[in-house]
Design a protein around this motif. Structure first.
Motif, mmCIF file in Angstrom:
data_model
loop_
_atom_site.group_PDB
_atom_site.id
_atom_site.type_symbol
_atom_site.label_atom_id
_atom_site.label_comp_id
_atom_site.label_asym_id
_atom_site.label_seq_id
_atom_site.Cartn_x
_atom_site.Cartn_y
_atom_site.Cartn_z
ATOM 1 N N GLY B 254 0.837 -1.187 0.000
ATOM 2 C CA GLY B 254 0.000 0.000 0.000
ATOM 3 C C GLY B 254 0.878 1.244 0.000
ATOM 4 N N ALA B 255 0.223 2.417 -0.056
ATOM 5 C CA ALA B 255 0.971 3.672 -0.199
ATOM 6 C C ALA B 255 1.876 3.946 0.990
ATOM 7 C CB ALA B 255 -0.006 4.831 -0.396
ATOM 8 N N THR B 256 1.444 3.571 2.207
ATOM 9 C CA THR B 256 2.259 3.882 3.384
ATOM 10 C C THR B 256 3.296 2.797 3.661
ATOM 11 O OG1 THR B 256 0.589 2.869 4.787
ATOM 12 C CG2 THR B 256 0.482 5.250 4.527
ATOM 13 N N ALA B 257 3.004 1.553 3.229
ATOM 14 C CA ALA B 257 3.885 0.433 3.594
ATOM 15 C C ALA B 257 5.246 0.544 2.928
ATOM 16 C CB ALA B 257 3.223 -0.894 3.230
ATOM 17 N N ILE B 258 5.246 0.780 1.616
ATOM 18 C CA ILE B 258 6.516 0.799 0.881
ATOM 19 C C ILE B 258 6.835 2.249 0.510
ATOM 20 C CG2 ILE B 258 7.804 -0.276 -1.027
ATOM 21 C CD1 ILE B 258 6.776 -2.287 0.965
ATOM 22 N N ASP B 259 6.922 3.095 1.535
ATOM 23 C CA ASP B 259 7.231 4.506 1.316
ATOM 24 C C ASP B 259 8.737 4.743 1.525
ATOM 25 O OD1 ASP B 259 6.660 7.152 0.756
ATOM 26 O OD2 ASP B 259 6.430 7.647 2.876
ATOM 27 N N ALA B 260 9.178 5.972 1.232
ATOM 28 C CA ALA B 260 10.615 6.294 1.288
ATOM 29 C C ALA B 260 11.270 5.873 2.610
ATOM 30 C CB ALA B 260 10.812 7.787 1.056
ATOM 31 N N GLY B 261 10.574 6.071 3.735
ATOM 32 C CA GLY B 261 11.142 5.720 5.040
ATOM 33 C C GLY B 261 11.440 4.238 5.140
ATOM 34 N N THR B 262 10.500 3.403 4.675
ATOM 35 C CA THR B 262 10.700 1.951 4.693
ATOM 36 C C THR B 262 11.914 1.575 3.857
ATOM 37 O OG1 THR B 262 8.308 1.728 4.791
ATOM 38 C CG2 THR B 262 9.554 -0.255 4.290
#
Lengths: 283, 412
Positions: B254-262
């Motif tokens: 999803g959009a939050t799961a594989i974001d830049a921070g991850t």
């Protein structure tokens, strides 16, 4: 059958970590009647230190050692502050304040991105178990918990320090009336607790991500384990950790929507029959 | 005569003195903008990113729009709905904010929408909260959303997954409103195409040990759809890796799961993971590169979803303000200006639909190693996706709200 065996393994390896977290917490409560609310902060501080040292040196063991020692020293400082305050409740509130300070400092120093400590080389090969490749690190955590538990048991049951500690748990004023410097014992317990909690943070942080907010979720688990097992009892923590680990593991696998409910439900049932926890003693 | 001149000079001077404050006020009365973000607890990093995003936007204007200075008021909502409402109330009633950017998390957005009638003289531009009903099933004139609706970027991902040969999915999400909508959008598209669900897992926020789920995953499934955030996704992926399960299933994020921070934290473990988002780490646009560079100078890593979302909402507010000459007191005009916005942002064009929800480009990203950094790289773009995808809005709003069990299509 295999599936049940695996879930059982998941449960007891998780219980190993929970026991390490909870044992220090229960020790402080047993001896000093202080509910150390900064326990979760000790955990993440140990994890963050281990993270940094591991990253700098590439050696996991250095990270673990420095992490444990740092938290041991921090615990000593906390002990100095706590000793300035009289009364169980003010001391508890003070530790809550310290917890927030440590967590905020961690946020300031390491930022808010969740982290994990880099894994050591010696556990990088998974071990075949019940038709599955099982992470060696989880076995290592279990073994470490057994060592920590065994050492604590030996210390409490077989050494002079342990006798004093048990006497102090039973009757504080009587023990100090016998000419034992109870303050020094308290300090020692705090340092020891800090060391073990820092160790569990460093070890736990290797496979469970930590970041802002982890301190409170860890504190919650520690509280559940300790209350279930009986406040102040090391054996109780071990039993509590085992139950929490297994209920959590099987619950999450088979009835995941109500896993937390199941966990707290177990706690309520235990408290309904044993208000002082499984191995808690009457005052 | 001399006396007349003297008297009139004095009178003129007095007039001038009286007019001074009015003149000065006209010059300097600031536009007050409140920012609601989560600055403590598990979402603290996202909140910090959000505030960065707002500041990056107003820096471009030198904190001055149509001659009026912009003043920011930043409040921490602690990811708690009632706190978000209280802070919004304080920003409007105490500080006199005319525009609110935020809130950040799902349930907060819904709570603020429900109380929005309290503040008819302020406009709330929901910047990141992706709960389903913020701009559906009844709208408020003063609640607009530049962020995505939970399901909006997931319809394309569901279709993409099906079209690339995946049929049996396992979904893993946190147990609250945003993942319901996020998983829901994916499944609605995926199921209607003909895919099915092998298993659904809902975990509480802050779950640390995923071993019991990882060892229980159905073997006949071919992909995992993941909506976890913050430390949860890191724990899950780390443990997947330790169990040697990373290659066993295709993972869709999803959009939050594989974001830049991850990506910064996980590095090579997440290489090649495909995710759906309205943000990306690499796009051929000058404004994205300069924004990414400015953010990089600040934080030393690629700009992620939340900085992007808040930047977008601040830019939209600024453009609408420019259109009405900075007269933010005329809220009706401001909202009208919002409605007619057509803004080409760093990654996407933004327009509003009749429900005051932004339409935006949706990207299918893949994690790749670019110039020494792990970044999300676009592999497919779905332009100008509406919150209702290709469905009829009226029919769509008749379906039940997303939940653990809706939509569902279990494998036979």
């Amino acid at each position: 059958m295999n599936q049940i065996l695996i879930q059982f393994m998941n449960g007891i390896t998780y219980a190993g970590l929970l026991f390490m977290i909870a044992s220090g917490f229960t020790l402080i409560f047993g001896v000093m009647r202080v509910i150390n609310m900064s326990h979760g902060a000790f955990y993440i501080l140990g994890a963050y230190m281990a993270y940094t040292i591991q990253k700098q040196t590439g050696n996991w063991l250095y990270g673990i050692i420095i992490g444990s020692i740092t938290v041991g020293i921090t615990a000593y400082i906390v002990r100095l502050l706590v000793s300035r305050v009289k009364g169980d409740l003010p001391q508890t509130v003070l530790t809550l304040g310290i917890s927030m300070m440590i967590a905020d400092l961690c946020l300031y120093i390491w930022g808010g991105l969740p982290r994990t400590v880099g894994e050591p080389m010696f556990t990088s090969t998974p071990i075949p178990f019940a038709g599955l490749t099982y992470p060696a690190f989880r076995f290592f955590v279990l073994a470490l918990a057994l060592v920590v538990g065994g050492t604590m048991w030996y210390m409490l049951q077989r050494t002079q320090l342990g006798r004093i500690l048990r006497a102090g748990t039973d009757n504080r004023s009587m023990t100090s009336a016998l000419g034992i410097n109870i303050d020094r014992i308290f300090t020692l317990v705090f340092i020891l607790t800090g060391f073990i909690t820092g160790l569990s943070g460093a070890v736990g942080g290797t496979y469970i991500a930590f970041g802002p907010g982890s301190d409170f979720s860890i504190l919650t688990y520690a509280l559940v384990v300790v209350i279930m097992g009986g406040m102040g009892s090391i054996a109780g923590s071990a039993l509590g950790a085992l139950i929490v680990g297994l209920v959590d593991s099987f619950g999450r696998a088979y009835v995941h929507e109500v896993a937390i409910f199941l966990l707290m439900g177990t706690l309520i049932i235990v408290l309904a029959f044993r208000p002082r926890g499984l191995l808690g003693r009457e005052e | 005569m001399k006396r007349f001149v003297r008297v009139s000079a004095v009178v003129l001077f007095v007039f001038f003195l009286c007019a001074l404050p009015a003149l000065a006020e006209k010059e300097e009365k600031p536009i007050k903008i409140g920012v609601l973000a989560v600055l403590t607890g598990a979402f603290a990093e996202l909140g910090q990113d959000s505030v960065d995003g707002v500041k990056l936007a107003f820096e471009e204007y030198g904190y001055k729009i149509a001659g009026r200075p912009v003043k920011l008021y930043i409040e921490d909502t602690a990811a708690t709905p009632n706190v978000a409402v209280d802070k919004c109330r304080a920003l409007v009633n105490r500080d006199g904010c005319q525009i609110i950017l935020g809130p950040l998390s799902g349930a907060e957005g819904l709570a603020v929408k429900k109380s929005a009638d309290e503040w008819p003289n302020a406009t709330i531009i929901v910047s990141a909260s992706a709960a389903e009903d913020v701009c559906r099933r009844g709208i408020k004139p003063n609640v607009w959303r530049t962020s995505f609706c939970g399901d909006q970027p997931m319809f394309p991902l569901g279709i993409w997954a099906y079209e690339h040969g995946y049929r049996k999915v396992i979904t893993i999400g946190e147990d609250y409103a945003f993942p319901y909508a996020h998983v829901g959008g994916f499944l609605k598209a995926f199921c209607e195409k003909g895919g099915c669900v092998a298993a659904k897992y809902w975990v509480p926020i802050g779950t640390s040990d995923y071993a019991s789920i990882i060892t229980e995953l159905p073997k006949d499934a071919d992909c995992i759809y993941l909506t976890l955030s913050g430390s949860d996704v890191i724990s899950f992926l780390t443990q997947m890796d330790k169990f040697g399960m990373m290659g066993k299933y295709e993972i869709f994020g999803g959009a939050t799961a594989i974001d830049a921070g991850t990506l910064t934290t996980m590095g090579e473990v997440v290489e090649g993971i495909v995710s759906g988002s309205i943000w990306t780490g690499e796009i051929d646009s000058e404004s994205f590169r300069s924004l990414d560079k400015r953010y990089g100078a600040l934080r030393g890593r690629p700009i992620g979803l939340f900085a992007g979302l808040y930047y977008r909402s601040a830019m939209v507010a600024a453009i609408a303000l420019e259109k009405i000459g900075g007269k933010v007191e005329d809220q009706a005009a401001f909202r009208k200006a919002l409605g007619s916005i057509d803004y080409q942002g760093p990654v996407s064009r933004i327009t509003f639909d009749e429900f005051q929800q932004a339409k935006m480009d949706v990207f299918i990203n893949e994690v790749k190693f670019v110039n020494g950094e792990w970044r999300n790289v676009i592999i497919e773009t779905y332009p100008q996706v509406s919150q209702f995808w290709t469905y009829d809005p009226v029919e769509f709003q008749k379906q039940p709200s997303y939940s653990r069990n809706f939509p569902n299509c279990p494998c036979k």
